[in-house]
Design an enzyme around this catalytic site. Structure first.
Site, PDB file in Angstrom:
ATOM      1  N   ARG A 271       0.872  -1.185   0.000  1.00 45.09           N
ATOM      2  CA  ARG A 271       0.000   0.000   0.000  1.00 45.09           C
ATOM      3  C   ARG A 271       0.897   1.220   0.000  1.00 45.09           C
ATOM      4  O   ARG A 271       1.702   1.422   0.918  1.00 45.09           O
ATOM      5  CB  ARG A 271      -0.903   0.005   1.232  1.00 45.09           C
ATOM      6  CG  ARG A 271      -1.534   1.354   1.486  1.00 45.09           C
ATOM      7  CD  ARG A 271      -2.636   1.318   2.507  1.00 45.09           C
ATOM      8  NE  ARG A 271      -3.813   0.680   1.967  1.00 45.09           N
ATOM      9  CZ  ARG A 271      -5.037   0.759   2.514  1.00 45.09           C
ATOM     10  NH1 ARG A 271      -5.221   1.466   3.607  1.00 45.09           N
ATOM     11  NH2 ARG A 271      -6.062   0.158   1.959  1.00 45.09           N
TER      12      ARG A 271
ATOM     13  N   HIS B 258      -7.413   0.830  -6.360  1.00 44.60           N
ATOM     14  CA  HIS B 258      -7.605  -0.012  -5.169  1.00 44.60           C
ATOM     15  C   HIS B 258      -8.270  -1.327  -5.622  1.00 44.60           C
ATOM     16  O   HIS B 258      -9.420  -1.608  -5.273  1.00 44.60           O
ATOM     17  CB  HIS B 258      -8.479   0.737  -4.157  1.00 44.60           C
ATOM     18  CG  HIS B 258      -8.424   0.190  -2.766  1.00 44.60           C
ATOM     19  ND1 HIS B 258      -7.633  -0.885  -2.410  1.00 44.60           N
ATOM     20  CD2 HIS B 258      -9.078   0.576  -1.619  1.00 44.60           C
ATOM     21  CE1 HIS B 258      -7.803  -1.122  -1.118  1.00 44.60           C
ATOM     22  NE2 HIS B 258      -8.664  -0.270  -0.620  1.00 44.60           N
TER      23      HIS B 258
ATOM     24  N   GLN C 135     -10.088  -3.812  -3.176  1.00 45.30           N
ATOM     25  CA  GLN C 135     -11.372  -3.304  -2.699  1.00 45.30           C
ATOM     26  C   GLN C 135     -12.469  -3.520  -3.741  1.00 45.30           C
ATOM     27  O   GLN C 135     -13.582  -3.936  -3.419  1.00 45.30           O
ATOM     28  CB  GLN C 135     -11.249  -1.799  -2.383  1.00 45.30           C
ATOM     29  CG  GLN C 135     -12.536  -1.178  -1.894  1.00 45.30           C
ATOM     30  CD  GLN C 135     -12.900  -1.650  -0.499  1.00 45.30           C
ATOM     31  OE1 GLN C 135     -12.098  -1.577   0.411  1.00 45.30           O
ATOM     32  NE2 GLN C 135     -14.116  -2.143  -0.329  1.00 45.30           N
TER      33      GLN C 135
ATOM     34  N   ASP D 272     -17.008   7.643  -1.406  1.00 47.22           N
ATOM     35  CA  ASP D 272     -15.741   7.518  -0.680  1.00 47.22           C
ATOM     36  C   ASP D 272     -15.418   8.901  -0.101  1.00 47.22           C
ATOM     37  O   ASP D 272     -16.030   9.902  -0.493  1.00 47.22           O
ATOM     38  CB  ASP D 272     -14.646   7.042  -1.663  1.00 47.22           C
ATOM     39  CG  ASP D 272     -13.295   6.776  -0.997  1.00 47.22           C
ATOM     40  OD1 ASP D 272     -13.252   6.602   0.229  1.00 47.22           O
ATOM     41  OD2 ASP D 272     -12.277   6.738  -1.729  1.00 47.22           O
TER      42      ASP D 272
ATOM     43  N   CYS E 226     -16.091   1.861   0.825  1.00 46.59           N
ATOM     44  CA  CYS E 226     -14.895   1.079   1.158  1.00 46.59           C
ATOM     45  C   CYS E 226     -14.499   1.228   2.618  1.00 46.59           C
ATOM     46  O   CYS E 226     -13.839   0.349   3.166  1.00 46.59           O
ATOM     47  CB  CYS E 226     -13.739   1.466   0.232  1.00 46.59           C
ATOM     48  SG  CYS E 226     -13.216   3.182   0.381  1.00 46.59           S
TER      49      CYS E 226
ATOM     50  N   ARG F 181     -13.607  -8.328   1.828  1.00 47.30           N
ATOM     51  CA  ARG F 181     -12.187  -8.069   1.567  1.00 47.30           C
ATOM     52  C   ARG F 181     -11.373  -9.320   1.882  1.00 47.30           C
ATOM     53  O   ARG F 181     -10.454  -9.693   1.145  1.00 47.30           O
ATOM     54  CB  ARG F 181     -11.679  -6.894   2.431  1.00 47.30           C
ATOM     55  CG  ARG F 181     -12.215  -5.517   2.065  1.00 47.30           C
ATOM     56  CD  ARG F 181     -11.721  -5.057   0.705  1.00 47.30           C
ATOM     57  NE  ARG F 181     -10.281  -5.076   0.607  1.00 47.30           N
ATOM     58  CZ  ARG F 181      -9.458  -4.113   1.043  1.00 47.30           C
ATOM     59  NH1 ARG F 181      -9.944  -3.024   1.594  1.00 47.30           N
ATOM     60  NH2 ARG F 181      -8.145  -4.218   0.897  1.00 47.30           N
TER      61      ARG F 181
HETATM   62  N1  NVA Z   1      -9.777   7.003  -1.209  1.00 41.84           N
HETATM   63  C1  NVA Z   1      -9.401   6.508   0.109  1.00 41.84           C
HETATM   64  C2  NVA Z   1      -9.646   5.042   0.193  1.00 41.84           C
HETATM   65  C3  NVA Z   1      -9.302   4.429   1.525  1.00 41.84           C
HETATM   66  C4  NVA Z   1      -9.507   2.948   1.568  1.00 41.84           C
HETATM   67  C5  NVA Z   1      -7.945   6.843   0.358  1.00 41.84           C
HETATM   68  O1  NVA Z   1      -7.137   6.701  -0.573  1.00 41.84           O
HETATM   69  O2  NVA Z   1      -7.616   7.257   1.464  1.00 41.84           O
HETATM   70  N1   CP Z   2     -11.075   0.054   2.602  1.00 46.96           N
HETATM   71  C1   CP Z   2      -9.802  -0.051   3.017  1.00 46.96           C
HETATM   72  O1   CP Z   2      -8.896  -0.283   2.232  1.00 46.96           O
HETATM   73  O2   CP Z   2      -9.647   0.090   4.360  1.00 46.96           O
HETATM   74  P1   CP Z   2      -8.286   0.289   5.153  1.00 46.96           P
HETATM   75  O3   CP Z   2      -7.729   1.635   4.739  1.00 46.96           O
HETATM   76  O4   CP Z   2      -8.681   0.249   6.588  1.00 46.96           O
HETATM   77  O5   CP Z   2      -7.338  -0.808   4.774  1.00 46.96           O
END
Ligand code: NVA
Ligand code: CP
Length: 303
Positions: free
Chosen positions: A102, A129, A132, A220, A260, A288
């Site tokens: 990540r 993502h 997800q 989101d 998500c 997930r």
């Molecule tokens: N768009 C959000 C998704 C988190 C799972 C982010 O990138 O923070």
């Molecule tokens: N939706 C998601 O990816 O959650 P986290 O940021 O908690 O991993």
């Protein structure tokens, strides 16, 4: 399939293979049937951003499949002190059987795959993502019984979630309409891909236009991880982009909601709408685990 770097790389067949395996693993887990499909395998989990769901579901998923998960915070790794990703990839390939990462730049994930020799799974970048979206598609199919012919609607920022949902929806026979403010459109590669699908993809400025007759409404946060400094500017830009009762009246009467998570109640979604659809949203979070187990099995056992 060796890696999961982005939805654009997957064929429709590969997506359905992952969804079918995820359904099977979920069903069998609920019936006490264990699968040690990753026995003896070690999976490195590199995090350069925070996580609750991704971290825990990958750790537990690897354990349930008989493998060993290793949590690697970039704060504690040499990569966090500037060791090149090319070197990290070549070193970790000699210890591990798979890496989930990540991070911010999509190029970092692509470079891990380019310089390493083991499967790389994208656990979220600014661009996409995919883990997800596979869980979202799995959940939608679970609740609606199919994907083909359904209309998905995404309200919000044109970054990782919107980019991946557009590709995932179109590759599985759904249509998708999105609404975003000017300057927050999806990535040009995604727009170029979507163009081939004609009016199955539509982009609007107002949520009201996008949501008409939707079977699934998704949103989101307005400020993603790494954009905390833009939170106030974004609150203004996304004013009017909230998923609320008034907006949901324009969707199909049995429309479901996906988020998500984490969610910011009172911003992109109201407390009322969130709680009314909590069952779908938390099933999505559970999925997930199942979807990622399927992805790991496909990548590692094919490698
Ligand atoms: N768009 C959000 C998704 C988190 C799972 C982010 O990138 O923070
Ligand atoms: N939706 C998601 O990816 O959650 P986290 O940021 O908690 O991993």
């Amino acid at each position: 399939m060796k890696h999961l770097l982005k939805m654009l790389d997957l064929s429709s067949e590969e997506i359905f293979e992952i969804l079918n395996l995820a359904d099977q693993l979920k069903y069998e887990q609920k019936h006490g049937i264990e699968h040690k499909l990753l026995a003896g395998k070690s999976v490195g989990l590199i995090f350069e951003k925070a996580s609750t769901r991704t971290r825990v579901s990958f750790e537990v998923g690897t354990y349930q499949l008989g493998g060993q998960p290793i949590f690697l915070s970039s704060k504690d790794m040499q990569i966090g002190r500037g060791e090149p990703v090319q070197d990290t990839a070549r070193v970790l390939s000699r210890y591990l059987d798979c890496i989930m990462i990540r991070t911010f730049a999509q190029s970092e994930v692509e470079d891990l795959a380019k310089y390493g020799s083991i499967p790389i799974i994208n656990g979220l970048t600014d661009f996409c993502h995919p883990c997800q979206i596979l869980a979202d598609l799995m959940t939608i199919r679970e609740f609606k019984g199919k994907l083909e012919g359904l209309k998905m609607c995404f309200i919000g920022d044109g970054n990782n979630m919107m980019n991946s949902l557009i590709v995932g929806a179109l590759k599985t026979g759904m249509s998708i309409s999105v609404a975003c403010p000017e300057g927050y459109e999806p990535h040009e590669d995604v727009l170029a891909f979507a163009k081939e699908f004609g009016d199955k993809f539509q982009m609007f400025r107002t949520p009201k236009e996008a949501v008409v007759d939707a079977d699934v409404v998704i949103t989101d946060v307005w400020a993603s991880m790494g954009q905390e400094g833009e939170a106030e500017k974004r609150k203004k830009a996304f004013d009017g982009y909230q998923v609320n009762d008034e907006l949901m009246k324009l969707a199909k009467p049995d429309a479901m909601i996906q988020h998500c998570l984490p969610a910011h109640r009172g911003e992109e979604i109201t407390e009322e709408v969130f709680e009314a659809h909590a069952n779908e949203i938390f099933e999505e979070a559970e999925n997930r685990l199942h979807a990622q187990k399927a992805v790991m099995v496909k990548c590692i056992n094919n490698a």
